[in-house]
Design an enzyme around this catalytic site. Structure first.
Site, PDB file in Angstrom:
ATOM      1  N   SER A  41       0.794  -1.227   0.000  1.00 40.46           N
ATOM      2  CA  SER A  41       0.000   0.000   0.000  1.00 40.46           C
ATOM      3  C   SER A  41       0.830   1.284   0.000  1.00 40.46           C
ATOM      4  O   SER A  41       0.308   2.343  -0.323  1.00 40.46           O
ATOM      5  CB  SER A  41      -0.961   0.019   1.184  1.00 40.46           C
ATOM      6  OG  SER A  41      -0.267   0.227   2.387  1.00 40.46           O
ATOM      7  N   LYS A  82       0.675   4.649   6.757  1.00 38.00           N
ATOM      8  CA  LYS A  82       0.083   5.498   5.714  1.00 38.00           C
ATOM      9  C   LYS A  82       0.658   6.902   5.834  1.00 38.00           C
ATOM     10  O   LYS A  82       1.346   7.241   6.779  1.00 38.00           O
ATOM     11  CB  LYS A  82      -1.446   5.571   5.852  1.00 38.00           C
ATOM     12  CG  LYS A  82      -2.161   4.241   5.867  1.00 38.00           C
ATOM     13  CD  LYS A  82      -2.108   3.518   4.550  1.00 38.00           C
ATOM     14  CE  LYS A  82      -2.820   2.168   4.685  1.00 38.00           C
ATOM     15  NZ  LYS A  82      -2.472   1.252   3.657  1.00 38.00           N
TER      16      LYS A  82
END
Length: 185
Positions: A41, A82
């Site tokens: 990701s 993230k």
């Protein structure tokens, strides 16, 4: 006399080891901890299996900063890595693969390499916060995060905003594999 000296040396070694383990536990609990990137990701910035150092200091006494890479407790009882895009009070939207925060366009140089590789545009689909979290702005006490691999990231577009108190710390130092050793943006 020799037996007493041996007992003293043994006790000194035990004390030294206890102090070392105690210091290591304190450092890991309050200052720094290692983490392994699990998944794709955050590619191309981070790769699956990268080992990083999480700095807990800034997030126990400070405030999150836009574009920091953070580790946080996700709703799935797992820790995610993230990038912070929206801070409390921010309006966030994407239009034609451009990030707009509070109406201003922002450069995302960490995506340049990935954008060059993508032939079927866009890298990031158009959206607004209202589309994703049913609010015009990021609520107080929360952040909006995205993975750099915008097409294959489970982030705030899917799991919602993240409470600031769920942040473990920020990370930007890869220490393994050696070929990737260094600071990432």
């Amino acid at each position: 006399m020799n037996e007493k000296k041996t007992k003293n040396e043994t006790w000194e070694w035990i004390k030294a080891l206890l102090i070392a383990f105690g210091l290591a536990a304190i450092i890991r609990l309050f200052l720094f901890t290692p983490i392994v990137v699990d998944g794709i990701s955050m590619m191309p910035t981070l790769s699956d299996g990268d080992r990083m150092v999480v700095n807990k200091i800034g997030y126990t006494i400070g405030k999150p900063k836009r574009f920091d890479i953070v580790v946080f407790h996700a709703p799935e009882q797992k820790d995610y890595i993230k990038r912070i895009i929206g801070l409390p009070g921010d309006e966030v939207e994407y239009i034609d693969d451009v990030l707009y925060i509070n109406g201003n366009a922002y450069e995302e140089p960490y995506l340049d390499k990935y954008k060059e590789e993508v032939t079927d545009r866009p890298l990031t689909e158009d959206f607004s916060l209202e589309d994703k979290i049913q609010s015009k702005t990021v609520p107080e006490g929360y952040i909006f995060v995205l993975g750099d691999n915008r097409r294959k990231s489970k982030d705030s577009r899917h799991i919602g905003v993240i409470a600031i108190d769920e942040i473990i710390g920020n990370t930007n130092i890869v220490f393994w594999p050696i070929k990737d050793f260094g600071i990432v943006d």
